[in-house]
Design an enzyme around this catalytic site. Structure first.
Site, PDB file in Angstrom:
ATOM      1  N   CYS A  49       0.860  -1.180   0.000  1.00 55.03           N
ATOM      2  CA  CYS A  49       0.000   0.000   0.000  1.00 55.03           C
ATOM      3  C   CYS A  49       0.899   1.234   0.000  1.00 55.03           C
ATOM      4  O   CYS A  49       2.119   1.114  -0.134  1.00 55.03           O
ATOM      5  CB  CYS A  49      -0.910  -0.042   1.220  1.00 55.03           C
ATOM      6  SG  CYS A  49      -2.537   0.645   0.905  1.00 55.03           S
TER       7      CYS A  49
ATOM      8  N   CYS B  11      -4.832   1.084  -3.765  1.00 57.40           N
ATOM      9  CA  CYS B  11      -4.406   2.470  -3.598  1.00 57.40           C
ATOM     10  C   CYS B  11      -3.619   2.976  -4.805  1.00 57.40           C
ATOM     11  O   CYS B  11      -2.942   3.992  -4.724  1.00 57.40           O
ATOM     12  CB  CYS B  11      -3.593   2.617  -2.310  1.00 57.40           C
ATOM     13  SG  CYS B  11      -2.582   1.206  -1.909  1.00 57.40           S
TER      14      CYS B  11
ATOM     15  N   CYS C 178       4.270  -1.484  -8.446  1.00 55.17           N
ATOM     16  CA  CYS C 178       5.503  -2.047  -7.893  1.00 55.17           C
ATOM     17  C   CYS C 178       6.279  -2.789  -8.981  1.00 55.17           C
ATOM     18  O   CYS C 178       6.427  -4.002  -8.929  1.00 55.17           O
ATOM     19  CB  CYS C 178       5.182  -3.009  -6.759  1.00 55.17           C
ATOM     20  SG  CYS C 178       4.180  -2.276  -5.476  1.00 55.17           S
TER      21      CYS C 178
END
Length: 131
Positions: free
Chosen positions: A9, A82, A86
């Site tokens: 997150c 959110c 990555c």
């Protein structure tokens, strides 16, 4: 061999921490569990700790971690909804769970997030056991 699962997150202060708690509680036989955030934050949100304590899971000793503090490669990468990207964490499976952030809300908002995360963890466990 346990699969490495990471919950990601922005601040690693609420949803990803609750997911880490649930995964350790329900899937410790299957998973090596991590959580992290893309930005530094001072603490796990007290209402997240309280909501998890209500169901018998203590996350009070967990703390916000950055991506650099978890393995660079995991089997399962879960973002919590959110908009976190990555690209530098290698994974075999990536999912976004779309859990609404309860931060700034009431304890009931945290309970709703907690219960949705539990359902998602249970589903993940079921899918992994059937592989």
């Amino acid at each position: 061999m346990k699969k490495k699962v990471a919950f990601i997150c922005i601040h690693n202060s609420c949803r990803s921490q609750m997911a880490e708690g649930w995964a350790k509680e329900l899937g410790s036989d299957l998973f090596e569990v991590y959580s992290a955030g893309t930005e530094k934050y001072k603490e796990v949100k007290p209402l997240a700790v309280e909501a998890m304590k209500e169901v018998g899971i203590d996350i009070s000793l967990q703390y916000p971690k950055l991506l650099s503090e978890i393995p660079e490669e995991v089997d399962i990468l879960v973002t919590m909804g959110c908009g976190v990207v990555c690209p530098f964490i290698s994974n075999s499976l990536m999912e976004d769970w779309g859990i609404v952030d309860p931060s700034g809300g009431s304890i009931d908002d945290f309970r709703i997030a907690r219960d949705k995360i539990k359902t998602k963890i249970e589903d993940l466990i079921k899918r992994e056991k059937s592989r």
